[in-house]
Design a protein around this motif. Structure first.
Motif, PDB file in Angstrom:
ATOM      1  N   ASP A  53     -27.247  73.861 -22.712  1.00 55.45           N
ATOM      2  CA  ASP A  53     -26.242  74.667 -22.119  1.00 55.45           C
ATOM      3  C   ASP A  53     -25.536  74.280 -23.797  1.00 55.45           C
ATOM      4  O   ASP A  53     -23.959  74.139 -22.573  1.00 55.45           O
ATOM      5  N   LYS A  54     -25.054  74.492 -25.037  1.00 55.63           N
ATOM      6  CA  LYS A  54     -23.755  74.249 -25.577  1.00 55.63           C
ATOM      7  C   LYS A  54     -23.044  74.787 -25.784  1.00 55.63           C
ATOM      8  O   LYS A  54     -22.108  74.178 -25.581  1.00 55.63           O
ATOM      9  N   SER A  55     -22.919  75.718 -25.122  1.00 54.43           N
ATOM     10  CA  SER A  55     -21.543  76.790 -24.699  1.00 54.43           C
ATOM     11  C   SER A  55     -21.051  76.577 -23.575  1.00 54.43           C
ATOM     12  O   SER A  55     -19.448  76.788 -24.139  1.00 54.43           O
ATOM     13  N   ALA A  56     -21.719  75.540 -22.867  1.00 49.08           N
ATOM     14  CA  ALA A  56     -20.877  75.443 -21.704  1.00 49.08           C
ATOM     15  C   ALA A  56     -20.388  73.918 -21.400  1.00 49.08           C
ATOM     16  O   ALA A  56     -19.793  73.635 -20.358  1.00 49.08           O
ATOM     17  N   LEU A  57     -20.446  72.805 -22.844  1.00 47.63           N
ATOM     18  CA  LEU A  57     -20.180  71.863 -23.059  1.00 47.63           C
ATOM     19  C   LEU A  57     -18.687  72.540 -23.119  1.00 47.63           C
ATOM     20  O   LEU A  57     -18.053  72.468 -23.706  1.00 47.63           O
ATOM     21  N   PRO A  58     -18.044  71.289 -22.140  1.00 50.07           N
ATOM     22  CA  PRO A  58     -16.251  71.164 -22.696  1.00 50.07           C
ATOM     23  C   PRO A  58     -15.729  70.873 -24.167  1.00 50.07           C
ATOM     24  O   PRO A  58     -16.049  69.920 -24.291  1.00 50.07           O
ATOM     25  N   GLU A  59     -15.109  71.734 -24.531  1.00 46.68           N
ATOM     26  CA  GLU A  59     -14.725  71.453 -25.570  1.00 46.68           C
ATOM     27  C   GLU A  59     -13.720  70.481 -25.832  1.00 46.68           C
ATOM     28  O   GLU A  59     -13.541  69.680 -27.269  1.00 46.68           O
ATOM     29  N   TYR A  60     -12.540  69.668 -24.936  1.00 47.76           N
ATOM     30  CA  TYR A  60     -12.365  68.632 -24.998  1.00 47.76           C
ATOM     31  C   TYR A  60     -11.788  67.658 -24.643  1.00 47.76           C
ATOM     32  O   TYR A  60     -11.520  66.882 -24.072  1.00 47.76           O
TER      33      TYR A  60
END
Length: 272
Positions: A98-105
């Protein structure tokens, strides 16, 4: 009496059992998770030594050279289990995230070795569930291997958010390797926008990142790559010129012949 046993299932699970000390030079071609069941393992990489004991687990990044010293400890044999993650498997795994759950940093760690926290029940449960297959010499099914690999990936992702970037081989967060992707897909009719999207980039970022890797702009790199493959196929006589033209990604035979001659000084037909 010395006992030596190494079992390798599909180059994914590898179990080693030694009753004497052993040393070897090890080159990681794939990302690897290693768990020590008994004995002691000393890992030397870039002048730094790390020692693993019973119950310890470590992640070894791919494309790194290490010196491994496997030792019998307090009368207990050396026994380890290794889980390898192929590039193909990791790409498939990433596509299903789920790409929306990927950590941003998430940041790619440059260290070649990462020791996981000790005493974690998820680690112990995974590797102890694998051992019976080695003890009985019954090869696990491919479906079971895949389930264990998925379990291993989640162990790593639950260890550190930065391992998202390391595991999936991104040069920057959420960007897959550009040249590897283009070398695998140069023959397809993809626009630069599509290539940028497939590698996790905007078009502007794609062009900027590619500039760091090649003196040629992407379109010229693609043409050169296609011509090099075409030249090899034609000169070795493996395919006809017309077949080669379309197989490597060109749409027009006369255009292909023209730029081929510009690069090699001879027409494709005369290269046979």
């Amino acid at each position: 009496m010395e006992t030596l046993k190494v079992l390798d299932y599909s180059n994914v699970f590898i179990a080693s059992y030694f009753t004497d000390d052993r040393q070897c030079s090890h080159s990681n071609r794939e990302h690897t998770l290693i768990y020590l069941c008994s004995g002691e393992l000393e890992i030397e990489e870039k002048g730094k030594k790390t020692i693993l004991h019973k119950g310890d687990c470590a992640f070894m990044r791919r494309d790194n050279q290490m010196l491994l010293q496997k030792r019998v400890k307090t009368g207990k044999p050396y026994r380890s289990v290794v889980l390898k993650f192929s590039r193909k498997f990791l790409r498939e795994f990433y596509q299903n995230l789920d790409k929306s759950a990927l950590p941003e940093y998430a940041k790619r760690d440059k260290k070649s070795l990462c020791l996981l926290p000790n005493g974690r029940p998820d680690i112990k449960s995974l590797f102890e569930s694998i051992l019976p297959y080695f003890d009985s010499d019954i090869k696990p099914s491919e479906d079971l291997l895949k389930l264990k690999m998925i379990e291993g990936v989640y162990i790593l992702l639950n260890t550190s958010k930065d391992l998202y970037a390391s595991l999936f081989d991104f040069t920057d967060p959420w960007k897959i390797d550009l040249l590897e992707y283009m070398n695998n897909n140069y023959m397809f009719d993809l626009s630069l926008e599509e290539m940028a999207n497939y590698t996790g980039r905007s078009l502007a970022t794609f062009k900027r990142d590619f500039k760091k890797l090649s003196d040629l702009p992407p379109q010229k790199w693609l043409i050169k790559r296609r011509l090099e493959t075409a030249h090899e196929l034609i000169t070795t006589g493996r395919k006809k010129v017309t077949e080669v033209c379309f197989d490597v990604g060109f749409k027009n035979l006369s255009h292909f012949s023209k730029i081929y001659k510009e690069m090699y000084g001879i027409s494709p037909v005369n290269s046979i």
